[in-house]
Design an enzyme around this catalytic site. Sequence first.
Site, PDB file in Angstrom:
ATOM      1  N   TYR A   1      30.671  32.121  42.961  1.00 29.59           N
ATOM      2  CA  TYR A   1      31.774  32.445  43.875  1.00 29.59           C
ATOM      3  C   TYR A   1      32.351  33.817  43.554  1.00 29.59           C
ATOM      4  O   TYR A   1      32.045  34.411  42.517  1.00 29.59           O
ATOM      5  CB  TYR A   1      32.847  31.361  43.838  1.00 29.59           C
ATOM      6  CG  TYR A   1      33.773  31.390  42.626  1.00 29.59           C
ATOM      7  CD1 TYR A   1      33.332  30.997  41.373  1.00 29.59           C
ATOM      8  CD2 TYR A   1      35.102  31.810  42.748  1.00 29.59           C
ATOM      9  CE1 TYR A   1      34.187  31.018  40.273  1.00 29.59           C
ATOM     10  CE2 TYR A   1      35.956  31.828  41.654  1.00 29.59           C
ATOM     11  CZ  TYR A   1      35.495  31.431  40.421  1.00 29.59           C
ATOM     12  OH  TYR A   1      36.337  31.461  39.328  1.00 29.59           O
TER      13      TYR A   1
ATOM     14  N   LYS B   1      29.894  34.130  37.471  1.00 32.10           N
ATOM     15  CA  LYS B   1      31.061  33.516  38.112  1.00 32.10           C
ATOM     16  C   LYS B   1      30.612  32.215  38.775  1.00 32.10           C
ATOM     17  O   LYS B   1      30.527  32.093  40.012  1.00 32.10           O
ATOM     18  CB  LYS B   1      31.689  34.506  39.122  1.00 32.10           C
ATOM     19  CG  LYS B   1      33.181  34.265  39.337  1.00 32.10           C
ATOM     20  CD  LYS B   1      33.837  35.477  39.950  1.00 32.10           C
ATOM     21  CE  LYS B   1      35.241  35.200  40.453  1.00 32.10           C
ATOM     22  NZ  LYS B   1      36.205  34.721  39.476  1.00 32.10           N
TER      23      LYS B   1
ATOM     24  N   LEU C   1      33.808  36.908  31.709  1.00 33.25           N
ATOM     25  CA  LEU C   1      33.552  37.408  33.058  1.00 33.25           C
ATOM     26  C   LEU C   1      33.871  38.911  33.098  1.00 33.25           C
ATOM     27  O   LEU C   1      34.939  39.313  32.622  1.00 33.25           O
ATOM     28  CB  LEU C   1      34.434  36.675  34.070  1.00 33.25           C
ATOM     29  CG  LEU C   1      34.093  37.025  35.508  1.00 33.25           C
ATOM     30  CD1 LEU C   1      32.865  36.239  35.966  1.00 33.25           C
ATOM     31  CD2 LEU C   1      35.257  36.761  36.439  1.00 33.25           C
TER      32      LEU C   1
HETATM   33  N1  PDD Z   1      39.370  34.284  38.465  1.00 30.72           N
HETATM   34  N2  PDD Z   1      37.878  35.563  33.769  1.00 30.72           N
HETATM   35  C1  PDD Z   1      37.814  34.403  34.441  1.00 30.72           C
HETATM   36  C2  PDD Z   1      37.264  33.202  33.741  1.00 30.72           C
HETATM   37  C3  PDD Z   1      38.241  34.332  35.783  1.00 30.72           C
HETATM   38  O1  PDD Z   1      38.144  33.166  36.454  1.00 30.72           O
HETATM   39  C4  PDD Z   1      38.788  35.500  36.397  1.00 30.72           C
HETATM   40  C5  PDD Z   1      39.283  35.501  37.804  1.00 30.72           C
HETATM   41  C6  PDD Z   1      38.835  36.685  35.654  1.00 30.72           C
HETATM   42  C7  PDD Z   1      39.342  37.977  36.242  1.00 30.72           C
HETATM   43  O2  PDD Z   1      38.379  38.541  37.114  1.00 30.72           O
HETATM   44  P1  PDD Z   1      38.796  39.457  38.358  1.00 30.72           P
HETATM   45  O3  PDD Z   1      39.620  40.575  37.834  1.00 30.72           O
HETATM   46  O4  PDD Z   1      37.505  39.937  38.894  1.00 30.72           O
HETATM   47  O5  PDD Z   1      39.553  38.583  39.293  1.00 30.72           O
HETATM   48  C8  PDD Z   1      38.364  36.691  34.344  1.00 30.72           C
HETATM   49  C9  PDD Z   1      39.632  34.195  39.871  1.00 30.72           C
HETATM   50  C10 PDD Z   1      40.770  35.024  40.355  1.00 30.72           C
HETATM   51  C11 PDD Z   1      39.683  32.728  40.290  1.00 30.72           C
HETATM   52  O6  PDD Z   1      38.863  31.979  39.759  1.00 30.72           O
HETATM   53  O7  PDD Z   1      40.475  32.349  41.168  1.00 30.72           O
END
Ligand code: PDD
Length: 295
Positions: free
Chosen positions: A44, A160, A216
Site C-alpha cells: 500500500y 510497505k 520503511l
Molecule cells: N505510515 N514507518 C512506518 C512503519 C509507517 O507506517 C510510516 C507511514 C512511516 C512514514 O512514512 P511516510 O513518510 O512515507 O508516510 C514510517 C502511513 C502514513 C500509514 O500507514 O498510514
Amino acid sequence: MKTSAEKSVQHDTSICFLNGNYIPLKDAKVSVLDRGFIFADGIYEVIPAFAGKPFRLEQHLKRLHDNLTAIKINNPYSNKQWQVIFTNLISKNNYPDTDCSVYLQVTRGVAKRDHVFPDDSTATIFAMINPLLPANPDILARGLSVIIREDIRWQYCNIKSISLLGNIILKQEAAENNADEAILVRNGNVTEGAASNVFIVKNNVIKTPPKDKKLLPGITRDLIVEIANQQGLNCIEENITEDELLTADEVWLTSSTKEVAPVCFIEKKPVATGTPGQHWAKMYQLFQEYKDSLK
Ligand code: PDD
C-alpha cells in the site's frame, strides 16, 4: 444487526477507485478469495495531497514501484495513469481546495488458496480518499508521548506491506498506555515508530537511522533529511541506540499524516525539558514553507 463501525461505512458517501471503476466506497466489494484478504499478499501507499496536489508524488510512485517489484507484482499503471486516478479521486470527492490523503492498495488478486503465487491472477487495485486534518496546535504545543517496545516485526520492514499485524499490535499497546506511538528497538537500536520514522537531536546534530530493511524508507523522512542538508544543518544517517534516544535533546516523529511532530515524553519521562525543542520548531517551519512553495 449492523455494528456502529459497519453503519459508518454504510453512510460513507465517498467515491473510491476499484479495478478501473470509480464507485461509492460503500458499494466497493472484493472477493473473499482475494490474496490480500487470505494472505495479506499486497502493498500500500499513503500519499498526502495539499490543496488538491499530491505531495512528493514522484517519490511515492517510485516507492510503490519498488515495493511491487519486491513482491513480484507487475506495476499495473504508468506514473501518468496513477496521477490521473489520484486527480480524478480528489476532484470526485470534492477535495480540490483542501487537504486529503490518498490510500492506495495493490494485491496479487483473486486465486484459489495456495501459498505459491498463481500464474494468472490479475492484481486488485484499490484507492480511496481520506480527509487530512492539519496538526492540532494543542498537540504540537504539548508534544507527543511514546512508549518503547521491542521491534517484533519481520525482516523486510522496507516493504510497505499490507500485513501490518505487528505494527497494529504495537500501536494498540501505545493507545492502551495513553501514548501516541510506539518507538521500536531491534538489537538495541531504534528502527522506527509503528507508523512513523524517528529522528533525534543531540548537541545540535540531527540523527535518523540509515535506510535498510529494518525500516520503511519514509517519504517524509527523506524530505526532512533533504531540507536539513539544503539548510546546511548537521544531519546524519546513523544508528541510534536506545540509550541515545532516552538522553536526546529532542525526538521527532515523521510521516505523511503527522508531517514532523515533537515527542516530549518517552515512557512517561520528559525528553530534556519535556517541551518541543527549538530545532523541531525550525524544521516544522521549514517543512511548512516547503509545502507552501509548491502551491
Ligand atoms: N505510515 N514507518 C512506518 C512503519 C509507517 O507506517 C510510516 C507511514 C512511516 C512514514 O512514512 P511516510 O513518510 O512515507 O508516510 C514510517 C502511513 C502514513 C500509514 O500507514 O498510514
